[in-house]
Write a protein that holds these residues in place. Structure first.
Motif, short mmCIF file in Angstrom:
data_model
loop_
_atom_site.label_atom_id
_atom_site.label_comp_id
_atom_site.label_asym_id
_atom_site.label_seq_id
_atom_site.Cartn_x
_atom_site.Cartn_y
_atom_site.Cartn_z
N UNK A 1 -7.63 39.80 -25.12
CA UNK A 1 -7.18 38.95 -24.03
C UNK A 1 -6.85 39.77 -22.79
N UNK A 2 -6.19 40.91 -23.00
CA UNK A 2 -5.87 41.78 -21.88
C UNK A 2 -7.12 42.33 -21.22
N UNK A 3 -8.11 42.70 -22.06
CA UNK A 3 -9.36 43.21 -21.49
C UNK A 3 -10.06 42.13 -20.68
N UNK A 4 -10.04 40.90 -21.19
CA UNK A 4 -10.70 39.81 -20.47
C UNK A 4 -10.04 39.57 -19.12
N UNK B 1 -22.69 31.00 -20.31
CA UNK B 1 -22.35 30.41 -21.59
C UNK B 1 -23.61 29.95 -22.32
N UNK B 2 -23.54 29.99 -23.65
CA UNK B 2 -24.62 29.43 -24.46
C UNK B 2 -24.02 28.89 -25.75
N UNK B 3 -24.65 27.86 -26.27
CA UNK B 3 -24.23 27.24 -27.53
C UNK B 3 -25.48 26.91 -28.31
N UNK B 4 -25.56 27.37 -29.55
CA UNK B 4 -26.79 27.18 -30.30
C UNK B 4 -26.55 26.83 -31.75
N UNK C 1 -21.63 30.34 -30.50
CA UNK C 1 -21.27 30.23 -29.09
C UNK C 1 -21.09 31.62 -28.52
N UNK C 2 -21.53 31.82 -27.28
CA UNK C 2 -21.37 33.13 -26.65
C UNK C 2 -21.10 32.96 -25.17
N UNK C 3 -20.46 33.96 -24.60
CA UNK C 3 -20.17 33.95 -23.16
C UNK C 3 -20.26 35.36 -22.63
N UNK C 4 -20.60 35.46 -21.35
CA UNK C 4 -20.73 36.76 -20.69
C UNK C 4 -19.95 36.72 -19.38
N UNK C 5 -19.13 37.74 -19.16
CA UNK C 5 -18.33 37.82 -17.94
C UNK C 5 -18.59 39.15 -17.25
N UNK D 1 -17.74 44.47 -17.62
CA UNK D 1 -18.28 43.26 -18.24
C UNK D 1 -17.62 43.02 -19.58
N UNK D 2 -17.71 41.79 -20.03
CA UNK D 2 -17.19 41.39 -21.33
C UNK D 2 -18.13 40.35 -21.92
N UNK D 3 -18.61 40.59 -23.14
CA UNK D 3 -19.47 39.66 -23.88
C UNK D 3 -18.75 39.26 -25.15
#
Length: 798
Positions: free
Chosen positions: A12-15, A751-754, A794-798, A260-262
């Motif tokens: 959470x801190x890294x995000x 974002x992606x959801x599969x 589910x995945x997300x990239x920041x 970045x954060x994945x």
């Protein structure tokens, strides 16, 4: 505070840190490049590597020399600089794919305005490979190589090398269980078990090997750039243990500029009950912009089992868990030199093996003893690389530790070891500590004569501890064995351009291998000791001819040799004889494999169709194979000489900008032609996948309003009959089968959801995998495919 809560706070801190970092927006759309002045074709390949791009079209007509480029700039501007005055232009195919083609004569233009191309922008892009120690496009590389990109792995949900079955022509694995499998190429195998013999397919993580005489550690394909698969012996560049080929996992390196954060999370449910869950996180932190960066990957997963054991009252007996991570630190020491420090660790624990008995059904067995397994892998590596107008140098050193422990139900052979009837177990623990170092130098690209030279050294020790005992009684048999292994090699390859369309490549590796083996066998009050020393040296050659009769066709012919060193048999009960007819030899000999291959690679329909076809013949001499005595204990035999004649095909077709099709097939016929007289009458066939392997896959996407995208993927795979051992009995072969997989993914920016479905048809076919060597061979074993499994990811990239 619990471990889980600490980990949650860290992520959470890294995000929060990443989302607040202003540097990300500042460098959006730009990449850091460090390109030396070199021929345009070579500069394009370096650009694709550094910017993680794929290239389509034809690079060969691009003439001239590209200027040196240093700093951060847009990929489009870099392409303009490289291609200026070359007679070529570019056009974007996808977000990270560009088409390179000859241009029509054009007036001067500003940067970032692509020149109109002769071909429409629907060509297929190719991911750059470096398996031959120099960058190249797979479609223009004169040998049998395939690449699985990071996008392909992510979209198909590939978690390990075993998941590459169906994605790559001719690749298959045994199905003994997580952390127990062996990788096979072109249907060729030395047996389903991992024993003392060195692997026939070398596995690499970046620049360093990750196995010796051990199963695949099944590293999760987390945050990888690509997986490269080379078929046929690779003894010249990769040495012993690569007679079947090389599989190389290339990881993503730290980004020196962009934070970045994945994040990825998934849950799964298997047919007949059982659930799983997994998470994966990757964080990239620049510590000094353009100079130093840190990249960290962490993951974990658990899966319920699907094998029942009513004798022990167990459902889902073969549950498993995997966790691990990787930490990379990259520094740009100077314009020409960089270093990367990487730490990798993973552990796999399974509660039981995954076979059943035919008399009970494929998912049921009645063992008296559970058969757990652990596989723990760790590696530390340091790589220093440099490049300039003088060529390129790469030097790496690594320390590898591989531990795996297995238990087998030995109740059926307890009386042979003087134990009373009842539950008994055979436990084996193997620990390998290996240090390797390698340095290579490659000449500048584009010259009439080019090549590379390298040196390799390794030193290691393998400790094997095995014991057979009753669960409530004393040890009846045991062996403590230590192997000290050392190897040194010098190698080189050179390529001569005879003409614009014809080139010759020759290579050779000189190797020197040493083995010191020490063993102590105990059985009751008796003991047997053995000390053996082995030394081997020799040469492994390669010769290749390549011809490009027209721009879109490459024809090649290759002859290459691979080798494996010999060793010693030390196990067996105290009354075990050696070096007599029908019994194990005390020392087993090296084996060699000569491969003769004719291949064609072609592009058509303006780059929309890419095809690779290869006809090969393998001549395998003094084949090493791990076998078992009547009491279940293992030994290694030179089973004779074998032969494999086959045809291999891979095709990719971009039907439209929305639809891609891929097909792959292997037809081969591995056979044992000259049986070793020391073997019994079983020895008249060669283990492996017989007949054919084939797959057909599609990737369809459709853009939706709002920048969203819907993507559908599907795959069918056919697996031919398998032969687990040397028995010629048709009843001993595993049957052929067809299985499938499908996925549907919604993508929306970051974002992606599969939804992914594996074993789409719920097949329970008997796959290529052995059961327990201590069981009665008359009690037929079935190693079923895992049940149909539905995964929500589910995945997300920041």
């Amino acid at each position: 505070m619990s471990f889980v809560s600490r980990r949650a706070r860290v992520w959470a801190g890294a995000a929060l840190l990443l989302l607040a970092c202003p540097a990300q927006a500042a460098v959006k759309g730009k990449v850091r490049l460090n390109l030396a002045s070199k021929p345009v074709r070579a500069a394009l390949l370096d650009l694709a590597l550094q910017a993680d791009l794929s290239l389509g079209g034809d690079l060969d007509p691009c003439r001239g020399r590209a200027p040196a480029i240093l700093g951060r700039l847009r990929v489009e501007d870099a392409l303009d600089l490289i291609l200026s005055g070359s007679g070529c232009g570019w056009q974007r195919l996808e977000d990270a794919a560009f088409l390179i083609s000859p241009t029509r004569p054009q007036p001067a233009r500003p940067l970032s305005k692509p020149v109109p191309l002769v071909s429409p922008p629907v060509a297929l892009g190719e991911v750059i490979i470096t398996a031959q120690r120099q960058p190249n496009l797979p479609g223009r590389t004169p040998f049998a190589v395939s690449v699985v990109s990071s996008d392909q792995a992510r979209r198909a949900g590939l978690g390990g090398l075993g998941d590459l079955e169906g994605e790559v022509a001719g690749l298959s694995t045994t199905h003994l269980g997580p952390g127990r499998d062996k990788v096979m190429l072109r249907g060729l195998s030395d047996g389903a078990f991992s024993g003392q013999t060195q692997s026939i397919v070398a596995l690499y993580l970046d620049e360093t090997p990750i196995t010796y005489n051990a199963p695949d550690p099944n590293l999760r394909l987390a945050d990888v750039e690509r997986v490269e698969v080379l078929r046929g012996p690779q003894g010249t560049l990769y040495g012993g243990g690569s007679i079947g080929g090389v599989v190389r996992i290339v990881t993503r390196k730290p980004d020196l500029d962009t934070a970045s954060l994945d994040l990825t999370a998934s849950v799964s449910a298997a047919g007949g009950g059982g659930f799983g869950k997994a998470w994966e996180a990757t964080v990239n932190l620049p510590l000094a912009s353009g100079r130093l960066a840190l990249r960290a990957v962490g993951y974990g997963e658990t899966r319920d089992g699907y094998i029942r054991n009513p004798a022990l009252g167990l459902r889902g007996a073969n549950a498993s868990a995997r966790k691990g991570g990787r930490l990379s630190l990259r520094g740009q020491v100077s314009r020409d030199w960089a270093l990367t420090l990487a730490l990798t660790g993973q552990s796999i624990a399974t509660d039981d093996t995954q076979y059943g008995f035919r008399r009970l059904g494929p998912l049921v067995r009645d063992n008296l003893v559970r058969e757990p397994h652990e596989n723990r892998f760790s590696q530390a590596s340091l790589t220093v690389s440099g490049q300039g107008s003088w060529g390129a140098v790469s030097a790496s050193a690594a320390r590898l530790r591989h531990r795996f422990e297995s238990r087998y139900d030995a109740s059926g052979v307890a009386s042979r070891f003087g134990l009373p009837s009842g539950p008994a177990a055979f436990d084996e623990a193997k620990k390998t500590d290996l240090t390797v170092a390698e340095i290579t130098y490659s000449t500048p690209s584009g010259a009439t004569l080019s090549g590379l030279a390298g040196a390799f050294v390794s030193a290691g020790r393998t400790r094997t501890r095995s014991a057979l005992s009753g669960l409530a009684g004393p040890q009846a048999y045991g062996e403590d064995r230590d192997d000290d292994i050392r190897e040194a090699a010098l190698y080189g390859e050179g390529t001569l351009k005879v003409s614009a369309s014809l080139f010759l490549t020759a290579g050779v590796r000189w190797f020197d291998y040493g083995l010191d083996a020490r063993s102590r066998v105990t059985q009751g009050p008796g003991k047997r000791r053995f000390d053996g020393v082995g030394n081997e040296s020799g040469f492994s050659p390669k010769l290749l001819v390549g011809w490009t009769p027209i721009a879109d066709v490459l024809v090649y012919a290759e002859v290459a040799e691979g080798y494996r060193a010999g060793g010693f048999n030390t196990g067996g009960r105290l009354d075990q004889a050696f070096d007599q007819d029908g019994v194990p030899a005390r020392r087993y000999r090296p084996d060699t494999l000569w491969n003769y291959e004719l291949g064609v690679k072609a592009r058509g329909w303006d780059g929309r169709l890419q095809t690779r076809l290869a006809i090969f013949e393998a001549d395998w001499r003094s084949i090493q194979s791990d076998q078992h005595l009547g009491d279940g204990l293992s030994y290694t035999a030179n089973i004779g000489s074998g032969h494999n004649l086959g045809l291999e095909l891979e095709t990719s077709w971009r039907v439209s900008p929305r639809l891609d099709l891929r097909a792959a097939a292997l037809v081969s016929n591995p056979s044992l032609e000259r049986r070793d007289p020391a073997l019994d009458a079983r020895g008249v066939a060669l283990a492996g996948i017989n007949g054919a392997l084939a797959s057909l896959a599609f990737d369809y996407h459709r853009d939706l309003p709002g920048g969203h995208r819907l993507r559908a993927l599907g795959r069918l795979r056919y697996v031919g009959h398998g032969r687990l051992d040397l028995s010629p009995d048709p009843a001993a072969r595993t049957p052929d089968y067809i299985e499938g997989a499908a996925a549907l993914t919604w993508e929306a920016g970051r974002w992606s959801l599969g939804v992914h479905v594996d074993n789409l048809f719920g097949r329970r076919a008997d796959s290529f995998g052995s059961g327990n060597p201590f069981h009665d061979p008359k009690d037929a074993v079935v190693t079923p495919l895992a049940p149909r499994t539905v995964t929500l990811r589910a995945s997300s990239r920041f």
